[in-house]
Design an enzyme around this catalytic site. Structure first.
Site, PDB file in Angstrom:
ATOM      1  N   PHE A 123       0.869  -1.191   0.000  1.00  0.00           N
ATOM      2  CA  PHE A 123       0.000   0.000   0.000  1.00  0.00           C
ATOM      3  C   PHE A 123       0.900   1.232   0.000  1.00  0.00           C
ATOM      4  CE2 PHE A 123      -2.527   3.074   2.556  1.00  0.00           C
ATOM      5  CZ  PHE A 123      -3.774   2.999   1.940  1.00  0.00           C
ATOM      6  N   GLU A 127       4.799   9.390   1.685  1.00  0.00           N
ATOM      7  CA  GLU A 127       5.883   9.914   0.851  1.00  0.00           C
ATOM      8  C   GLU A 127       6.888  10.604   1.756  1.00  0.00           C
ATOM      9  OE1 GLU A 127       4.235  12.466  -2.134  1.00  0.00           O
ATOM     10  OE2 GLU A 127       3.215  10.802  -3.143  1.00  0.00           O
ATOM     11  N   PRO A 128       8.068  10.950   1.226  1.00  0.00           N
ATOM     12  CA  PRO A 128       9.049  11.639   2.071  1.00  0.00           C
ATOM     13  C   PRO A 128       8.442  12.869   2.747  1.00  0.00           C
ATOM     14  CG  PRO A 128      10.075  10.981   0.016  1.00  0.00           C
ATOM     15  CD  PRO A 128       8.617  10.634  -0.101  1.00  0.00           C
ATOM     16  N   GLY A 131       3.333  12.159   5.253  1.00  0.00           N
ATOM     17  CA  GLY A 131       3.141  11.029   6.168  1.00  0.00           C
ATOM     18  C   GLY A 131       1.795  11.174   6.833  1.00  0.00           C
ATOM     19  N   SER A 132       1.783  11.853   7.998  1.00  0.00           N
ATOM     20  CA  SER A 132       0.505  12.095   8.683  1.00  0.00           C
ATOM     21  C   SER A 132      -0.407  12.963   7.828  1.00  0.00           C
ATOM     22  CB  SER A 132       0.760  12.787  10.027  1.00  0.00           C
ATOM     23  OG  SER A 132       1.379  11.874  10.914  1.00  0.00           O
ATOM     24  N   GLN A 336      11.142  -5.538  32.496  1.00  0.00           N
ATOM     25  CA  GLN A 336      11.400  -5.217  33.904  1.00  0.00           C
ATOM     26  C   GLN A 336      11.306  -6.477  34.779  1.00  0.00           C
ATOM     27  OE1 GLN A 336      12.466  -2.290  34.464  1.00  0.00           O
ATOM     28  NE2 GLN A 336      12.620  -2.275  36.689  1.00  0.00           N
ATOM     29  N   GLY A 339      14.325  -8.478  34.446  1.00  0.00           N
ATOM     30  CA  GLY A 339      15.567  -7.843  34.913  1.00  0.00           C
ATOM     31  C   GLY A 339      16.606  -7.830  33.792  1.00  0.00           C
ATOM     32  N   GLY A 340      17.853  -8.073  34.133  1.00  0.00           N
ATOM     33  CA  GLY A 340      18.944  -8.048  33.138  1.00  0.00           C
ATOM     34  C   GLY A 340      18.704  -9.027  32.001  1.00  0.00           C
ATOM     35  N   GLU A 363       0.286   3.202   9.878  1.00  0.00           N
ATOM     36  CA  GLU A 363      -1.177   3.255   9.628  1.00  0.00           C
ATOM     37  C   GLU A 363      -1.851   4.322  10.505  1.00  0.00           C
ATOM     38  OE1 GLU A 363      -3.174  -0.257   8.532  1.00  0.00           O
ATOM     39  OE2 GLU A 363      -1.337  -1.260   7.929  1.00  0.00           O
TER      40      GLU A 363
HETATM   41  N1  CAA Z   1     -12.564   7.511   6.939  1.00  0.00           N
HETATM   42  C1  CAA Z   1     -13.219   7.880   5.820  1.00  0.00           C
HETATM   43  N2  CAA Z   1     -13.041   9.077   5.249  1.00  0.00           N
HETATM   44  C2  CAA Z   1     -12.193   9.916   5.835  1.00  0.00           C
HETATM   45  C3  CAA Z   1     -11.481   9.589   7.004  1.00  0.00           C
HETATM   46  C4  CAA Z   1     -11.697   8.325   7.563  1.00  0.00           C
HETATM   47  N3  CAA Z   1     -11.048   7.911   8.648  1.00  0.00           N
HETATM   48  N4  CAA Z   1     -10.691  10.643   7.352  1.00  0.00           N
HETATM   49  C5  CAA Z   1     -10.908  11.587   6.456  1.00  0.00           C
HETATM   50  N5  CAA Z   1     -11.809  11.158   5.525  1.00  0.00           N
HETATM   51  C6  CAA Z   1     -12.335  11.898   4.385  1.00  0.00           C
HETATM   52  C7  CAA Z   1     -13.166  13.090   4.826  1.00  0.00           C
HETATM   53  O1  CAA Z   1     -14.506  12.734   5.037  1.00  0.00           O
HETATM   54  C8  CAA Z   1     -12.988  14.038   3.664  1.00  0.00           C
HETATM   55  O2  CAA Z   1     -13.805  13.666   2.592  1.00  0.00           O
HETATM   56  P1  CAA Z   1     -15.126  14.563   2.177  1.00  0.00           P
HETATM   57  O3  CAA Z   1     -14.611  15.952   1.917  1.00  0.00           O
HETATM   58  O4  CAA Z   1     -15.653  13.882   0.983  1.00  0.00           O
HETATM   59  O5  CAA Z   1     -16.039  14.502   3.370  1.00  0.00           O
HETATM   60  C9  CAA Z   1     -11.570  13.759   3.196  1.00  0.00           C
HETATM   61  O6  CAA Z   1     -11.252  12.442   3.636  1.00  0.00           O
HETATM   62  C10 CAA Z   1     -10.569  14.753   3.759  1.00  0.00           C
HETATM   63  O7  CAA Z   1     -10.649  14.665   5.146  1.00  0.00           O
HETATM   64  P2  CAA Z   1     -10.091  15.753   6.133  1.00  0.00           P
HETATM   65  O8  CAA Z   1     -10.527  17.116   5.681  1.00  0.00           O
HETATM   66  O9  CAA Z   1     -10.485  15.325   7.489  1.00  0.00           O
HETATM   67  O10 CAA Z   1      -8.515  15.617   5.907  1.00  0.00           O
HETATM   68  P3  CAA Z   1      -7.350  16.153   6.833  1.00  0.00           P
HETATM   69  O11 CAA Z   1      -6.231  16.400   5.939  1.00  0.00           O
HETATM   70  O12 CAA Z   1      -7.812  17.246   7.732  1.00  0.00           O
HETATM   71  O13 CAA Z   1      -7.024  14.937   7.830  1.00  0.00           O
HETATM   72  C11 CAA Z   1      -6.239  12.795   8.473  1.00  0.00           C
HETATM   73  C12 CAA Z   1      -7.100  13.638   7.541  1.00  0.00           C
HETATM   74  C13 CAA Z   1      -7.165  12.074   9.445  1.00  0.00           C
HETATM   75  C14 CAA Z   1      -5.199  13.541   9.255  1.00  0.00           C
HETATM   76  C15 CAA Z   1      -5.595  11.838   7.465  1.00  0.00           C
HETATM   77  O14 CAA Z   1      -4.705  12.539   6.628  1.00  0.00           O
HETATM   78  C16 CAA Z   1      -4.893  10.667   8.081  1.00  0.00           C
HETATM   79  O15 CAA Z   1      -5.534   9.701   8.498  1.00  0.00           O
HETATM   80  N6  CAA Z   1      -3.533  10.725   8.100  1.00  0.00           N
HETATM   81  C17 CAA Z   1      -2.736   9.598   8.501  1.00  0.00           C
HETATM   82  C18 CAA Z   1      -2.342   8.822   7.283  1.00  0.00           C
HETATM   83  C19 CAA Z   1      -1.925   7.437   7.615  1.00  0.00           C
HETATM   84  O16 CAA Z   1      -2.583   6.733   8.384  1.00  0.00           O
HETATM   85  N7  CAA Z   1      -0.831   7.009   6.994  1.00  0.00           N
HETATM   86  C20 CAA Z   1      -0.374   5.674   7.152  1.00  0.00           C
HETATM   87  C21 CAA Z   1       0.425   5.296   5.979  1.00  0.00           C
HETATM   88  S1  CAA Z   1       0.070   3.759   5.359  1.00  0.00           S
HETATM   89  C22 CAA Z   1       0.985   2.655   6.249  1.00  0.00           C
HETATM   90  O17 CAA Z   1       1.501   2.908   7.315  1.00  0.00           O
HETATM   91  C23 CAA Z   1       0.943   1.366   5.586  1.00  0.00           C
HETATM   92  C24 CAA Z   1       2.070   0.422   5.843  1.00  0.00           C
HETATM   93  O18 CAA Z   1       2.853   0.120   4.969  1.00  0.00           O
HETATM   94  C25 CAA Z   1       2.054  -0.330   7.148  1.00  0.00           C
END
Ligand code: CAA
Length: 380
Positions: A123, A127-128, A131-132, A336, A339-340, A363
């Site tokens: 999945f 990207e660099p 992330g969040s 913990q 211990g060691g 995630e």
């Molecule tokens: N479920 C469904 N839809 C969602 C959602 C959710 N949890 N969160 C947001 N959306 C939708 C919103 O409804 C909105 O859509 P509409 O305009 O149609 O209603 C759209 O997405 C934009 O949402 P926001 O305005 O809330 O977006 P935001 O930028 O303010 O914040 C965020 C969103 C929650 C911070 C999101 O960016 C996020 O979850 N970030 C974390 C990303 C992440 O989990 N990355 C993991 C990488 S993958 C990985 O780790 C895989 C691996 O290899 C192990």
């Protein structure tokens, strides 16, 4: 409320436990040290139905529910959290998305072999510099007739080195922000797809993580998942289910830590008696058991809601937030108690801590889970 599992759920949990103990455990220490990918194990997991657990049989999967998936993920991660994340990404992030939004052709071509464990998926969202804040996709997909041309880099991609199918988010229309992101299903052999060096990680060392780059990669429009512009929504909804998978992985680590601490405390003697006689140890074990059970209840609740087709994203975020914290805390407490001895490789608890930490990061970090939860609490 029914707290009983069905006979089928119990059978799946027991099969996963046997598989983990007999097929995964014997090589887990060596694979952690050498950071070796478990090719043979993943192949066998496909044969057992663990790689496409919730996909209907007509699409190559096992057709089980999310509760069964949680139970199997916990058993497998209890023995080896690296194998847990390989399984979780394929099930929750790749198979789920294709099953939900794929065309018949896409399901035939990609989902069937992925769910049967003949192919492995990854999945590609992070990207660099995204992330969040995943909306900031710099990977661009430009339209060229019936094709798109992709350029960009993805980071921290679990299964990235060994995947056959890449589930990729890219901006098809920069002007539209997150509404201009689309998802592509890309074969590993597509010219222009390259993987970077395998990351040398603190934990989950036997899963592979690397960057993935696209250089003028040409992909047909038939490989767009859902419709153009749906990619961010697809990524978010897919991650909701992914968080149940990672919560289950964290549960496995937390439970393994508890069991290791209980076992060692009965064997190790101090002050002329097993240390399990000491209240200081008993209180630690009590807290560890209580916390892991609380996290399990929350994880099962989110799985139950998903199975009932009810909203579950808040509960999945809560489950991941709590289970990941419990995994880290239980691993620390297990060290913990040892211990060691807990600080060296002779016992597995040092690995549990190394493996646990990532569950608070990938995630969606714990901070992101709190954003997801608080937005729901404050919604008008
Ligand atoms: N479920 C469904 N839809 C969602 C959602 C959710 N949890 N969160 C947001 N959306 C939708 C919103 O409804 C909105 O859509 P509409 O305009 O149609 O209603 C759209 O997405 C934009 O949402 P926001 O305005 O809330 O977006 P935001 O930028 O303010 O914040 C965020 C969103 C929650 C911070 C999101 O960016 C996020 O979850 N970030 C974390 C990303 C992440 O989990 N990355 C993991 C990488 S993958 C990985 O780790 C895989 C691996 O290899 C192990």
């Amino acid at each position: 409320m029914d707290f009983n599992f069905t006979e089928e759920q119990i059978a799946i949990r027991d099969t996963a436990k046997d598989f983990a103990e007999n097929e995964i455990a014997p090589s887990s220490v060596e694979r952690d040290i050498k950071a070796e990918f478990p090719f043979e194990i993943v192949k066998k997991m496909g044969e057992y139905g663990f790689m496409g657990m919730m996909v209907p049989p007509e699409w190559g999967g096992a057709g089980f529910d999310t509760i069964s998936y949680v139970l199997a993920m916990e058993e497998i991660s209890k023995v080896d959290a690296s194998v847990g994340v390989i399984m979780s990404v394929n099930n929750s992030l790749v198979c789920y998305g294709i099953e939900k939004w794929g065309t018949e052709e896409q399901k035939e071509r990609f989902l069937k072999p992925l769910a049967a464990g003949q192919l492995l998926g990854c999945f590609c969202l992070s990207e660099p510099e995204a992330g969040s804040d995943a909306t900031q996709q710099r990977t661009i997909a430009e339209k060229d007739g019936d094709y798109f041309i992709l350029n960009g880099i993805k980071n921290w991609i679990t299964n990235g080195k060994n995947a056959d199918v890449y589930f990729v988010m890219a901006a098809t229309d920069k002007e539209k922000g997150y509404k201009g992101i689309s998802t592509f299903l890309i074969d590993k052999d597509t010219p222009g797809l390259d993987t970077g060096v395998k990351e040398d990680k603190l934990g989950i060392r036997s899963s592979d993580t690397c960057s993935v780059s696209f250089t003028n990669l040409k992909v047909h429009k038939d490989q767009v998942l859902g419709s153009e512009g749906m990619g961010f929504k697809i990524a978010m909804e897919t991650l909701n289910g992914g968080r149940i998978g990672i919560a289950s992985q964290a549960l496995g680590i937390a439970q393994a830590s508890l069991e290791a601490a209980v076992k060692y405390s009965k064997q190790r003697k101090a002050f002329n008696a097993p240390i399990s006689n000491l209240q200081a140890i008993q209180f630690k074990l009590s807290d560890m058991a209580t916390n892991v059970d609380a996290a399990r209840m929350l994880t099962l609740k989110s799985a139950y809601l998903k199975d009932q087709h009810k909203p579950y994203h808040k509960e999945a975020a809560m489950a991941k937030l709590l289970a990941s914290k419990v995994a880290v805390n239980n691993a620390l407490e297990a060290i913990q108690v040892h211990g060691g001895y807990g600080y060296v490789r002779e016992y597995l608890v040092e690995r549990y801590l190394r493996d646990a930490k990532i569950t608070e990061i990938y995630e969606g970090t714990s901070e992101i889970q709190r954003i997801v939860i608080s937005r729901e609490l404050l919604r008008d």
